[in-house]
Structure formats: structure tokens, C-alpha cells
Scaffold this active site. Structure first.
Site, PDB file in Angstrom:
ATOM      1  N   ASP A  19       0.826  -1.195   0.000  1.00 28.79           N
ATOM      2  CA  ASP A  19       0.000   0.000   0.000  1.00 28.79           C
ATOM      3  C   ASP A  19       0.868   1.257   0.000  1.00 28.79           C
ATOM      4  O   ASP A  19       1.976   1.264   0.544  1.00 28.79           O
ATOM      5  CB  ASP A  19      -0.902  -0.003   1.243  1.00 28.79           C
ATOM      6  CG  ASP A  19      -2.031   1.007   1.144  1.00 28.79           C
ATOM      7  OD1 ASP A  19      -2.378   1.416   0.018  1.00 28.79           O
ATOM      8  OD2 ASP A  19      -2.568   1.385   2.193  1.00 28.79           O
ATOM      9  N   ASN A  67     -10.666  -2.925  -6.035  1.00 31.57           N
ATOM     10  CA  ASN A  67      -9.921  -1.899  -6.763  1.00 31.57           C
ATOM     11  C   ASN A  67     -10.563  -1.509  -8.095  1.00 31.57           C
ATOM     12  O   ASN A  67     -10.183  -0.500  -8.702  1.00 31.57           O
ATOM     13  CB  ASN A  67      -8.478  -2.347  -7.005  1.00 31.57           C
ATOM     14  CG  ASN A  67      -7.616  -2.297  -5.767  1.00 31.57           C
ATOM     15  OD1 ASN A  67      -6.604  -2.995  -5.672  1.00 31.57           O
ATOM     16  ND2 ASN A  67      -7.996  -1.469  -4.799  1.00 31.57           N
TER      17      ASN A  67
END
Length: 241
Positions: A19, A67
């Protein structure tokens, strides 16, 4: 310069939620995809460092089922990046004796990407070094749902008796059925959540949430986390005498 070897008992399987790519790029006044490209380059260093720390299995979270909610431009850019990454790295994987696998639901991915994924898995199936698993269009809940569907179909077909289903049954239907459960799960960028990653498999994993953005995460930090893991007392619910 050679990296120092780990002198404690470290994790055999490390899973990483990569991330911070977008924030890393924004901090530099660049588009988010610039950060994703930087993050992809960082993977090579981490994979190469794994043997130094006794890590046999590395699983990385590349693209989640959630996503797809990102902008069309970013999603298209990521899919293009995945295709180029596989084509570029395939020879290096073989040279470094890295076996590549993919987990996740491939149905929604485009045909060219699916073909490259199949090719990478076949091309590296003889490799005996680090096992690199890339989670692509992956979600833990989605994986369990798909596993339950396959299990239910086998029950319907008479291949499995419902009374025989236990805690050892479902894992055989998961995407990760050929992998050991992760010992250590790492999330970069300072966020302290697991984001639907390896929900079943990580029941007894150790967790580390680090502030480092993924494009800045490297071998040194991996080594530090592996050494820290070796100092933990893992009882798996039991009490040591």
C-alpha cells in the site's frame, strides 16, 4: 554488497499488502500510476532478499476485487502495468529460480493478461527457489465464496459427504491450497487494516503495520521485520508449560 543473513528463526511465508503507491507519487507531484510503476520495481528487490532471511514463500497483494472502483484511467493503467511486468520479469524469474503463481478470480481479467499469467506459471513451474504468489483481482471473501461454491458442487455430484466436511476440507478448495498459511502479514503505508486479504489463511499469522510507503520498502526493512518475528512467542492458542 551482500546482505546480512538472518540469525533467528524467521517466517517461512510472508504476505504483503503493498500500500502507498498513490500517496508516494502524489507527494512527488506525479500521477498515481507513476507510484504504481515505482512499486512494481520494488517487488524485485524484496523477492531477491527473501532467501537471505529464510523466506520461502512471498505473497503480494497486487489488485483487489474492490480496486475496480478506482477511476477507469487508473484501472486501465494498472492492467497495462501487470501485462508489461509479467513479460519483462519472466526471464528474470527463471534466472533467479523463482516460481510464480497467481491467485484471485481471473474471469474479469482480459484474455491477454490471463494468457500471460498462465504462461508465467507454466514457464516457472520447475523453479525451486522462492515461491512468489501474486494476488490479482483477489478478495478474501470472494475466495471463500468461490471455494464454498466448488465444495457445494462436489457435494451435489456425490464426490463429498457433508458429514465429512471439517476445518481441513475448505482449505483444499481455496486458491492457496498448494501454499502453507502465512506466518507474517505486512501492510505498508501506515494503514492498520487487512483489506480482505487472505482472511482464512491468516487466522494465526503475526501482523506488522509499518508507516513506510511501498515504493520505499526494501530488503533492509524486510529483514528487520523477519528478525522481529523470530523474537515472538507463538502459542497458537495453547499455554506453554
Amino acid at each position: 554488497m551482500a546482505r546480512p543473513m538472518l540469525d533467528t528463526i524467521g517466517p517461512k511465508h510472508v504476505a504483503i499488502i503493498m500500500d502507498g503507491n498513490g500517496r508516494w507519487a502524489t507527494m512527488r507531484g506525479r500521477p498515481r500510476l507513476f507510484g504504481h510503476h515505482a512499486g512494481a520495481r520494488r517487488v524485485r528487490e524484496v523477492v531477491e532478499a527473501c532467501p537471505d532471511f529464510g523466506v520461502k514463500y512471498l505473497t503480494i497483494f497486487a489488485f483487489s476485487t474492490e480496486n475496480w472502483k478506482r477511476t477507469q484511467v487508473e484501472v486501465a493503467g494498472l492492467m497495462s502495468l501487470f501485462r508489461r511486468y509479467i513479460m519483462k520479469e519472466m526471464q528474470a524469474f527463471v534466472k533467479e529460480n523463482v516460481r510464480v503463481r497467481f491467485i484471485g478470480d481471473r474471469v474479469r481479467l482480459d484474455a491477454k493478461l490471463r494468457a500471460l499469467m498462465d504462461e508465467a506459471e507454466d514457464f516457472t513451474k520447475h523453479c525451486t527457489g522462492v515461491n512468489l504468489t501474486i494476488a490479482l483481482n483477489y478478495g478474501g471473501r470472494d475466495e471463500v465464496a468461490r471455494a464454498a461454491q466448488r465444495l457445494a458442487f462436489d457435494v451435489k455430484e456425490g464426490k463429498l459427504d457433508p458429514s465429512d466436511i471439517d476445518l481441513e476440507t475448505l482449505p483444499r478448495y481455496l486458491d492457496t491450497h498448494v501454499l502453507p498459511d502465512p506466518d507474517l502479514v505486512v501492510r505498508t503505508s501506515g494503514e492498520a487494516r487487512i483489506s480482505n486479504f487472505l482472511l482464512w489463511q491468516s487466522a494465526y499469522a503475526e501482523y506488522e503495520f509499518v508507516d513506510t510507503l511501498w515504493p520505499d520498502f526494501g530488503a533492509e526493512e524486510l529483514g528487520r521485520l523477519c528478525a522481529k518475528f523470530g523474537q515472538r512467542d507463538r502459542r497458537f492458542g495453547a499455554v506453554k508449560a
